[in-house]
Design a protein around this motif. Sequence first.
Motif, PDB file in Angstrom:
ATOM      1  N   LEU A 292       0.824  -1.210   0.000  1.00  0.00           N
ATOM      2  CA  LEU A 292       0.000   0.000   0.000  1.00  0.00           C
ATOM      3  C   LEU A 292       0.854   1.255   0.000  1.00  0.00           C
ATOM      4  O   LEU A 292       0.846   2.041  -0.946  1.00  0.00           O
ATOM      5  CB  LEU A 292      -0.941  -0.005   1.203  1.00  0.00           C
ATOM      6  N   VAL A 293       1.622   1.429   1.075  1.00  0.00           N
ATOM      7  CA  VAL A 293       2.417   2.650   1.227  1.00  0.00           C
ATOM      8  C   VAL A 293       3.488   2.736   0.149  1.00  0.00           C
ATOM      9  O   VAL A 293       3.700   3.794  -0.459  1.00  0.00           O
ATOM     10  CB  VAL A 293       3.045   2.709   2.631  1.00  0.00           C
ATOM     11  N   GLY A 294       4.173   1.614  -0.095  1.00  0.00           N
ATOM     12  CA  GLY A 294       5.250   1.613  -1.079  1.00  0.00           C
ATOM     13  C   GLY A 294       4.760   1.950  -2.473  1.00  0.00           C
ATOM     14  O   GLY A 294       5.379   2.730  -3.200  1.00  0.00           O
ATOM     15  N   PHE A 295       3.633   1.380  -2.878  1.00  0.00           N
ATOM     16  CA  PHE A 295       3.104   1.638  -4.216  1.00  0.00           C
ATOM     17  C   PHE A 295       2.711   3.107  -4.377  1.00  0.00           C
ATOM     18  O   PHE A 295       3.086   3.759  -5.363  1.00  0.00           O
ATOM     19  CB  PHE A 295       1.898   0.735  -4.474  1.00  0.00           C
ATOM     20  N   VAL A 296       1.960   3.638  -3.420  1.00  0.00           N
ATOM     21  CA  VAL A 296       1.521   5.033  -3.496  1.00  0.00           C
ATOM     22  C   VAL A 296       2.721   5.977  -3.508  1.00  0.00           C
ATOM     23  O   VAL A 296       2.781   6.939  -4.294  1.00  0.00           O
ATOM     24  CB  VAL A 296       0.572   5.369  -2.327  1.00  0.00           C
ATOM     25  N   ALA A 297       3.705   5.706  -2.649  1.00  0.00           N
ATOM     26  CA  ALA A 297       4.878   6.571  -2.569  1.00  0.00           C
ATOM     27  C   ALA A 297       5.700   6.519  -3.852  1.00  0.00           C
ATOM     28  O   ALA A 297       6.235   7.541  -4.305  1.00  0.00           O
ATOM     29  CB  ALA A 297       5.744   6.171  -1.371  1.00  0.00           C
ATOM     30  N   THR A 298       5.795   5.341  -4.464  1.00  0.00           N
ATOM     31  CA  THR A 298       6.565   5.220  -5.696  1.00  0.00           C
ATOM     32  C   THR A 298       5.924   5.990  -6.834  1.00  0.00           C
ATOM     33  O   THR A 298       6.595   6.721  -7.574  1.00  0.00           O
ATOM     34  CB  THR A 298       6.708   3.741  -6.089  1.00  0.00           C
ATOM     35  N   VAL A 299       4.617   5.838  -6.991  1.00  0.00           N
ATOM     36  CA  VAL A 299       3.915   6.564  -8.056  1.00  0.00           C
ATOM     37  C   VAL A 299       4.007   8.073  -7.813  1.00  0.00           C
ATOM     38  O   VAL A 299       4.277   8.851  -8.738  1.00  0.00           O
ATOM     39  CB  VAL A 299       2.448   6.104  -8.137  1.00  0.00           C
ATOM     40  N   ALA A 300       3.793   8.488  -6.568  1.00  0.00           N
ATOM     41  CA  ALA A 300       3.896   9.912  -6.247  1.00  0.00           C
ATOM     42  C   ALA A 300       5.298  10.434  -6.516  1.00  0.00           C
ATOM     43  O   ALA A 300       5.481  11.532  -7.071  1.00  0.00           O
ATOM     44  CB  ALA A 300       3.503  10.157  -4.789  1.00  0.00           C
ATOM     45  N   GLY A 301       6.313   9.664  -6.130  1.00  0.00           N
ATOM     46  CA  GLY A 301       7.687  10.083  -6.349  1.00  0.00           C
ATOM     47  C   GLY A 301       8.032  10.212  -7.816  1.00  0.00           C
ATOM     48  O   GLY A 301       8.727  11.154  -8.226  1.00  0.00           O
ATOM     49  N   ALA A 302       7.535   9.278  -8.638  1.00  0.00           N
ATOM     50  CA  ALA A 302       7.795   9.346 -10.075  1.00  0.00           C
ATOM     51  C   ALA A 302       7.174  10.597 -10.684  1.00  0.00           C
ATOM     52  O   ALA A 302       7.808  11.304 -11.476  1.00  0.00           O
ATOM     53  CB  ALA A 302       7.260   8.092 -10.759  1.00  0.00           C
TER      54      ALA A 302
END
Length: 445
Positions: A292-302
């Motif tokens: 959950l957190v990792g996926f959202v953070a990765t997309v946001a970071g990109a």
Amino acid sequence: MPELQGVTREAKGTTAWRRSIADYTDRRVLLILPLGFASGLPLLLTFSTLSAWFATAGVSRAAIGAFALVGTPYAFKFLWSPLIDRLPPPIPLGRRRGWGIAIQLALIAATLALGSCNPKVDLALMGALALLVAFLSASQDVVIDAYRVEILTPEQQGPGAAMIQTGYRIAMLVSGAGALIVAARYGWFAAYATMAALLGVGMLVFIFGPEPTTPPDAQPHTATGGWDALRAWLATAVTGPFADFMRRPRWPAIVLFIVGYKLGEAMAGVMAMPLYISLGFSLNEIAAVSKLVGFVATVAGALVGGVVTSKLGVMRALILCGALQSAGNLFYVLQAVGGHRLDYLALCVAAENLTGAMAGTALVAYLSGLCSPAFTATQYALLSSLAAVGRTIVASSGGVLADRLGWVPFFILTTVATIPALVLLIWIARRDARPLLGSRNPTFV
């Protein structure tokens, strides 16, 4: 009138940020998202998803581990990328679209064939098919990366890099957790057939999207006889891309920077799971937070990385995002000191994925700008392979260092490991008068 000038500068700055965000609504940039999805979809089908299938079928752990070797084509795709750059495509729809559609058709067929097998009786055949899927997937990446670089203007390379990473991450979630859900309800063939059908998303882009104009010095070679013709082809298609890159000023420093830029993040990432387990986190806790957190953070970071790259320029974005990426490793130190705390775990995963994705977007934009129009596929495949060296070979020493130093000193070391690459980048930027992405402005047919 200082006050008025200040307001004007502030308004211009706000407009520039809005323009950077608006780049994501451009049709060409939006086309990159489904291509990123198609690029990321096959990876887990030959890795963790395939391993889960084997485990449920009772395949031995030794055999499952050996199947990791089918990922080898991703590391060596630059070896056959000159063929994609210079040979006429099997389908006459242009150099990029023709190769893209042909490879994706073969990839869909290979994925369906892999899904139709039975691990209990077809293990050797599945090994060959998994290797074929990985080879076709790596070849697809060569075409997609070249298409992305050539279809976008220099100012759009940052948002384009963000889109390719976002689509890739979404695809990994679909081919990982999504495929397992389908397999649990309808069986493994249904899971692989669903993934094969979803690959058609990328094919639609090649069917209906524009074809980048091929530069005169990059026209595909037609079949001609004789050794002289063969030597001429090798000189332009195989050695030409490497010779072209080595004519660039300070190319050895550029290579060292590319290898070292993600080194600290890779070293930390390799030991993240052992850290969490040593602190007493259960696999369910780790999976829930990471998914959950990792996926959202990765997309946001990109996406944030794309905006920053578009607004600040590639060099400044590389420095800023690289510094944030290094600082992100300090959250592992917080986790090691804080112990078993879920809030720290969520913060650590979020920080690592957010900053790592921002730096990844800036690096993709940088690599894209280094490619010459005549050799886009080959040069990007080579540069991306160099970027993987630090994540694989060098970072493999992380376990030994963690054992000898302990968690806190080790993660402090990973925080400063990227500093030499950042210093080298600053040195390159000060001596390179040429704009990073040049003045290349591709046209389209």
